[in-house]
Motif scaffolding. Structure first.
Motif, short mmCIF file in Angstrom:
data_model
loop_
_atom_site.label_atom_id
_atom_site.label_comp_id
_atom_site.label_asym_id
_atom_site.label_seq_id
_atom_site.Cartn_x
_atom_site.Cartn_y
_atom_site.Cartn_z
N LEU A 154 73.45 67.27 53.80
CA LEU A 154 73.94 67.99 52.78
C LEU A 154 74.81 67.10 52.37
O LEU A 154 74.16 66.34 51.06
CB LEU A 154 73.35 68.89 52.93
N ARG A 155 75.90 66.04 52.80
CA ARG A 155 76.29 65.37 52.01
C ARG A 155 76.10 64.85 51.70
O ARG A 155 76.98 63.71 50.96
CB ARG A 155 77.80 65.91 53.32
N THR A 156 75.44 64.42 52.80
CA THR A 156 74.57 62.91 52.19
C THR A 156 73.82 62.69 50.92
O THR A 156 73.38 61.28 50.28
CB THR A 156 73.34 62.05 53.01
N GLY A 157 73.66 63.68 50.02
CA GLY A 157 72.36 63.80 48.98
C GLY A 157 71.40 63.25 48.79
O GLY A 157 71.23 63.28 50.15
N PHE A 158 70.97 63.30 47.51
CA PHE A 158 69.53 63.04 47.36
C PHE A 158 69.22 62.15 46.78
O PHE A 158 67.68 61.10 46.74
CB PHE A 158 69.02 63.44 46.20
N LYS A 159 70.23 60.38 47.04
CA LYS A 159 70.19 59.30 46.82
C LYS A 159 69.73 58.12 47.66
O LYS A 159 68.42 58.63 47.21
CB LYS A 159 71.31 58.28 46.79
N PRO A 160 68.83 59.22 49.29
CA PRO A 160 68.03 58.46 49.37
C PRO A 160 66.88 58.29 49.66
O PRO A 160 65.96 57.93 49.96
CB PRO A 160 68.59 58.81 51.57
N MET A 161 67.03 60.29 49.04
CA MET A 161 65.67 60.73 49.21
C MET A 161 64.46 59.39 47.75
O MET A 161 63.78 59.43 47.82
CB MET A 161 65.79 62.09 48.52
N LEU A 162 65.68 59.49 46.16
CA LEU A 162 65.37 58.48 45.43
C LEU A 162 64.72 57.06 46.04
O LEU A 162 63.48 57.02 45.30
CB LEU A 162 66.14 58.58 44.93
N LEU A 163 65.79 56.59 47.05
CA LEU A 163 65.06 55.70 47.44
C LEU A 163 63.61 55.36 47.92
O LEU A 163 62.98 54.59 47.53
CB LEU A 163 66.60 55.23 48.67
N GLY A 164 63.66 56.44 48.66
CA GLY A 164 62.74 56.55 49.44
C GLY A 164 61.40 56.62 48.71
O GLY A 164 60.53 56.49 48.73
N LEU A 165 61.28 57.38 47.86
CA LEU A 165 60.51 56.97 46.43
C LEU A 165 60.57 56.09 45.70
O LEU A 165 58.99 55.77 45.75
CB LEU A 165 60.82 58.01 45.38
N VAL A 166 61.61 55.56 45.41
CA VAL A 166 61.25 54.20 44.70
C VAL A 166 60.11 53.17 46.16
O VAL A 166 59.39 52.62 45.67
CB VAL A 166 62.64 53.20 43.77
N VAL A 167 60.47 53.01 46.54
CA VAL A 167 60.05 52.30 47.97
C VAL A 167 58.74 52.84 48.54
O VAL A 167 58.09 51.75 48.57
CB VAL A 167 60.74 52.25 49.05
N TRP A 168 58.51 53.89 48.80
CA TRP A 168 56.82 53.76 48.90
C TRP A 168 55.98 53.88 47.32
O TRP A 168 54.48 53.86 46.94
CB TRP A 168 56.72 55.98 48.61
N ILE B 250 67.52 48.15 45.83
CA ILE B 250 67.67 49.26 45.56
C ILE B 250 69.05 50.52 46.55
O ILE B 250 69.67 51.18 46.00
CB ILE B 250 66.68 50.12 45.51
N GLY B 251 68.93 50.15 47.47
CA GLY B 251 69.67 50.75 48.46
C GLY B 251 71.37 49.84 47.90
O GLY B 251 72.29 50.95 47.93
N LYS B 252 71.32 48.86 47.91
CA LYS B 252 72.73 48.48 47.66
C LYS B 252 72.87 49.14 46.28
O LYS B 252 74.44 49.09 46.56
CB LYS B 252 72.39 46.58 47.32
N LEU B 253 72.61 48.79 45.05
CA LEU B 253 72.77 49.40 44.45
C LEU B 253 72.69 50.47 44.01
O LEU B 253 73.97 51.57 42.77
CB LEU B 253 71.61 49.18 42.59
N MET B 254 72.77 52.13 44.67
CA MET B 254 72.52 52.94 44.93
C MET B 254 73.71 52.56 45.82
O MET B 254 74.46 54.79 45.95
CB MET B 254 71.38 54.08 45.15
N ARG B 255 74.57 51.92 46.14
CA ARG B 255 75.95 52.44 47.44
C ARG B 255 74.85 53.35 48.81
O ARG B 255 75.80 54.44 49.51
CB ARG B 255 76.29 52.47 47.22
N ILE B 256 73.54 52.81 49.60
CA ILE B 256 72.83 53.84 50.31
C ILE B 256 73.63 53.26 51.90
O ILE B 256 73.41 51.99 51.51
CB ILE B 256 72.10 54.23 50.09
N PRO B 257 74.17 53.89 52.87
CA PRO B 257 74.08 53.49 54.17
C PRO B 257 73.39 51.97 54.80
O PRO B 257 71.79 52.80 54.49
CB PRO B 257 74.69 54.21 55.00
N ILE B 258 73.55 50.94 54.55
CA ILE B 258 72.95 50.15 55.54
C ILE B 258 71.83 50.67 56.53
O ILE B 258 70.40 50.02 56.65
CB ILE B 258 73.36 49.18 55.71
#
Length: 336
Positions: free
Chosen positions: A305-319, A107-115
């Motif tokens: 804040l510039r990182t945005g909410f995508k990592p938060m969404l990633l955390g939700l999906v993983v959890w 999911i992190g790769k699909l969302m282009r979240i830093p590795i």
């Protein structure tokens, strides 16, 4: 001696903030001292800033004291107890750990979240929240903002789990051991596992705590895997540049993990036991609060804040994935 004097202002600042955070954590155990430490640090840094004289001490606290905290936590861990519980819970742990990392990287790769941020969120969800994030952050050379963001993300879902897991367990008709295994494998932070377990029943709380401590030992092999991967990546980067490969596995090897294991062995053979083990564990927990307070003070809220909410969404999906898989594995194996 001169370097130590230069570090004192920062160490004092982080320690003072950690004392306040620990006190608040006791008043609100669902949140806990570590989260108070990092949040207060971010707020102070963003609103008032920090003296330049604290820079060296805060850097030392966020790196070295963070590693010392992991070593101290090993002193409260009996490998004999881990082995006994591990035999019965290993299959669930294997599935949940695998699910956490596959989901995080996919999911992190699909969302282009830093590795690095993906790795921290995956590790924190897979193993034990702040402690696991603390273990790999120096290995992958994570920035303070990435550490702060990932810990904040994992924390949010810890709180949700503490609130919804006990009623969910009763609704599903879970036994004490089944709920203990569920909470111990699907909730990240130890304090949250304990809170959810004992909210269900005393027996579930005791079993969940042991399962969680067993899960904590996964820090050792996974940290070594991260170290090996980072070492290989560094060598590849050097080869691409056409320069000399001036990098070795020894430089990235997490030596503090070796000391964590050594402390656990001392506990196992009885050198560290009873009140001493309890004291060392408390010291380790306080060191984590000190280190996270320093990380908060070193963090840039605007950058987070510039990182945005995508990592938060990633955390939700993983959890959510780990939670579902933990229940499915127990149902399919007849544990529930």
């Amino acid at each position: 001696m001169k370097r130590f004097k230069e570090m004192l202002p920062g160490l004092f600042f982080a320690t003072a903030l950690a004392i306040v955070a620990t006190f608040l954590g006791k008043l609100a155990p669902i949140i806990g001292g570590p989260v108070f430490g990092i949040v207060l640090g971010i707020l102070i840094s963003s609103i008032w800033g920090k003296p330049k004289t604290t820079k060296q001490g805060l850097t030392f606290a966020s790196k070295k004291i963070l590693q010392w905290s992991i070593i101290a936590l090993g002193g409260g861990l009996s490998l004999t107890q881990v082995y006994k519980v591990g035999v019965s819970s290993l299959y669930v742990m294997i599935f949940t750990l695998t699910t956490a990392f596959i989901t995080a990287y996919g999911i992190g790769k699909l969302m282009r979240i830093p590795i690095k941020l993906t790795s921290l969120i995956g590790m924190g969800t897979a193993i034990c929240g702040g402690s696991a994030i603390a273990a790999i952050s120096p290995i992958i050379e994570a920035e303070d903002e990435e550490i702060a963001y990932s810990i904040s993300t994992v924390f949010i879902f810890n709180v949700i789990a503490v609130l919804i897991f006990p009623p969910l367990g009763h609704l599903l008709g879970l036994t004490d051991n089944a709920f203990g295994l569920f909470a111990g494998t699907a909730i990240n932070d130890t304090s949250s596992v304990v809170a959810a377990g004992y909210a269900f029943s005393n027996a579930a709380g005791a079993y969940a705590t042991i399962v969680k401590l067993t899960r904590t030992t996964m820090i050792i092999p996974i940290s070594l895997i991260f170290a090996a991967v980072v070492s290989i990546q560094k060598k590849r980067e050097a080869n691409k540049r056409g320069g000399e490969v001036n990098y070795s596995f020894k430089k990235i090897f997490p030596w503090f993990i070796v000391w964590f294991l050594a402390a656990s062995l001392l506990n196992t053979v009885g050198v560290i036991n009873g009140q001493m083990a309890g004291f060392i564990t408390e010291v380790g927990k306080f060191f984590i609060v000190v280190a996270l307070a320093a990380i908060g003070l070193n963090s840039d809220l605007k950058q987070m804040l510039r990182t945005g909410f995508k990592p938060m969404l990633l955390g939700l999906v993983v959890w959510a994935s780990v939670t579902i898989v933990s229940l499915i594995v127990q149902f399919s194996s007849g544990q529930i």
